[in-house]
Design a protein around this motif. Structure first.
Motif, mmCIF file in Angstrom:
data_model
loop_
_atom_site.group_PDB
_atom_site.id
_atom_site.type_symbol
_atom_site.label_atom_id
_atom_site.label_comp_id
_atom_site.label_asym_id
_atom_site.label_seq_id
_atom_site.Cartn_x
_atom_site.Cartn_y
_atom_site.Cartn_z
ATOM 1 N N ARG A 72 -10.795 -56.253 95.680
ATOM 2 C CA ARG A 72 -11.433 -55.113 95.014
ATOM 3 C C ARG A 72 -10.385 -54.408 94.167
ATOM 4 N N LEU A 73 -10.748 -54.093 92.922
ATOM 5 C CA LEU A 73 -9.887 -53.327 92.018
ATOM 6 C C LEU A 73 -10.633 -52.063 91.613
ATOM 7 N N THR A 74 -9.936 -50.943 91.637
ATOM 8 C CA THR A 74 -10.514 -49.695 91.150
ATOM 9 C C THR A 74 -9.474 -48.993 90.279
ATOM 10 N N ALA A 75 -9.969 -48.162 89.375
ATOM 11 C CA ALA A 75 -9.093 -47.361 88.514
ATOM 12 C C ALA A 75 -9.590 -45.924 88.558
ATOM 13 N N PHE A 76 -8.656 -44.992 88.649
ATOM 14 C CA PHE A 76 -9.034 -43.586 88.664
ATOM 15 C C PHE A 76 -7.918 -42.760 88.054
ATOM 16 N N GLY A 77 -8.267 -41.532 87.665
ATOM 17 C CA GLY A 77 -7.287 -40.602 87.110
ATOM 18 C C GLY A 77 -7.220 -40.642 85.600
ATOM 19 N N ALA A 78 -6.730 -39.547 85.036
ATOM 20 C CA ALA A 78 -6.512 -39.450 83.602
ATOM 21 C C ALA A 78 -5.564 -38.286 83.372
ATOM 22 N N PRO A 79 -4.684 -38.293 82.399
ATOM 23 C CA PRO A 79 -4.489 -39.343 81.405
ATOM 24 C C PRO A 79 -3.765 -40.564 81.963
ATOM 25 N N THR A 80 -2.944 -40.377 83.007
ATOM 26 C CA THR A 80 -2.327 -41.538 83.638
ATOM 27 C C THR A 80 -3.297 -42.068 84.669
ATOM 28 N N ARG A 81 -3.558 -43.339 84.593
ATOM 29 C CA ARG A 81 -4.493 -43.944 85.525
ATOM 30 C C ARG A 81 -3.739 -44.573 86.685
ATOM 31 N N THR A 82 -4.425 -44.684 87.785
ATOM 32 C CA THR A 82 -3.922 -45.427 88.933
ATOM 33 C C THR A 82 -4.847 -46.611 89.137
ATOM 34 N N ILE A 83 -4.264 -47.788 89.210
ATOM 35 C CA ILE A 83 -5.014 -48.999 89.507
ATOM 36 C C ILE A 83 -4.783 -49.286 90.987
ATOM 37 N N ARG A 84 -5.862 -49.413 91.733
ATOM 38 C CA ARG A 84 -5.762 -49.709 93.169
ATOM 39 C C ARG A 84 -6.269 -51.127 93.422
ATOM 40 N N ILE A 85 -5.455 -51.894 94.092
ATOM 41 C CA ILE A 85 -5.756 -53.275 94.460
ATOM 42 C C ILE A 85 -5.985 -53.285 95.961
ATOM 43 N N GLU A 86 -7.086 -53.873 96.396
ATOM 44 C CA GLU A 86 -7.358 -54.008 97.822
ATOM 45 C C GLU A 86 -7.679 -55.465 98.123
ATOM 46 N N VAL A 87 -6.971 -56.044 99.067
ATOM 47 C CA VAL A 87 -7.240 -57.399 99.527
ATOM 48 C C VAL A 87 -7.488 -57.316 101.028
ATOM 49 N N SER A 88 -8.685 -57.718 101.428
ATOM 50 C CA SER A 88 -9.088 -57.622 102.828
ATOM 51 C C SER A 88 -9.247 -59.012 103.423
ATOM 52 N N ASP A 89 -8.813 -59.159 104.666
ATOM 53 C CA ASP A 89 -9.012 -60.419 105.377
ATOM 54 C C ASP A 89 -9.517 -60.115 106.777
ATOM 55 N N ALA A 90 -9.862 -61.149 107.521
ATOM 56 C CA ALA A 90 -10.487 -60.979 108.830
ATOM 57 C C ALA A 90 -9.493 -60.947 109.981
ATOM 58 N N ARG A 91 -8.224 -61.033 109.682
ATOM 59 C CA ARG A 91 -7.216 -61.110 110.745
ATOM 60 C C ARG A 91 -6.607 -59.737 110.980
ATOM 61 N N GLU A 92 -6.911 -59.134 112.110
ATOM 62 C CA GLU A 92 -6.387 -57.792 112.382
ATOM 63 C C GLU A 92 -5.120 -57.801 113.219
ATOM 64 N N ASP A 93 -4.763 -58.968 113.765
ATOM 65 C CA ASP A 93 -3.603 -59.038 114.650
ATOM 66 C C ASP A 93 -2.300 -59.326 113.914
ATOM 67 N N ARG A 94 -2.357 -59.667 112.640
ATOM 68 C CA ARG A 94 -1.138 -59.944 111.871
ATOM 69 C C ARG A 94 -1.002 -58.938 110.752
#
Length: 156
Positions: A72-94
């Motif tokens: 998932r990618l999102t962008a927010f803010g102005a005039p400087t934007r922040t790009i947020r990258i989210e990578v999710s997986d099913a492994r919670e123990d590592r």
């Protein structure tokens, strides 16, 4: 079925394979272009590298047989934007750990070091109902869509 040229706002589920990690990077570069950051821009290249590292880690260390990872990618803010990258997986123990500088002999262990260096900030949060989300944020200048492109290339 996912088309190779789309990245919905809610993110996209990809196979936990090297092919899925490559597709994640391509989708991120395309989304950055849609947001006004040409493929060869510093911002697009930084986001592409971060997505590649986080997706590769999800495939390599977060893979659970039969389960995909999500980008998932999102962008927010102005005039400087922040790009947020989210990578999710099913492994919670590592969970990822803050990187230490690898020795010259180490063949792996540089991915999160790159994330640490390139991201404005990064971290990990639990994923409901199972797993984790590793995220990174990048401060980005205003989109460059209005400026003439200096280079029509790709990130190296």
């Amino acid at each position: 079925m996912l088309k190779a040229n789309t990245l919905p706002d809610e993110g996209v589920q990809l196979p936990s394979t090297p092919r899925g990690a490559r597709l994640a990077r391509r989708l991120a570069v395309r989304r950055m272009g849609e947001w006004g950051f040409p493929p060869a821009s510093d911002t697009s290249c930084t986001v592409a590298l971060l997505v590649a590292e986080l997706a590769s880690n999800a495939v390599r260390h977060g893979r659970v047989p039969g389960r995909d990872f999500r980008l998932r990618l999102t962008a927010f803010g102005a005039p400087t934007r922040t790009i947020r990258i989210e990578v999710s997986d099913a492994r919670e123990d590592r969970l990822p750990v803050r990187p230490q500088a690898p020795s010259a002999e180490d063949e792996t262990g540089r991915g999160l070091l790159l994330v640490e260096l390139l991201a404005t900030r990064w971290g990990v949060t639990p994923r409901v109902p199972v797993g984790k989300t590793v995220w990174a944020e990048v401060a980005a200048p205003s989109p460059l869509a209005a400026l003439p492109p200096v280079a029509r290339g790709r990130c190296r």
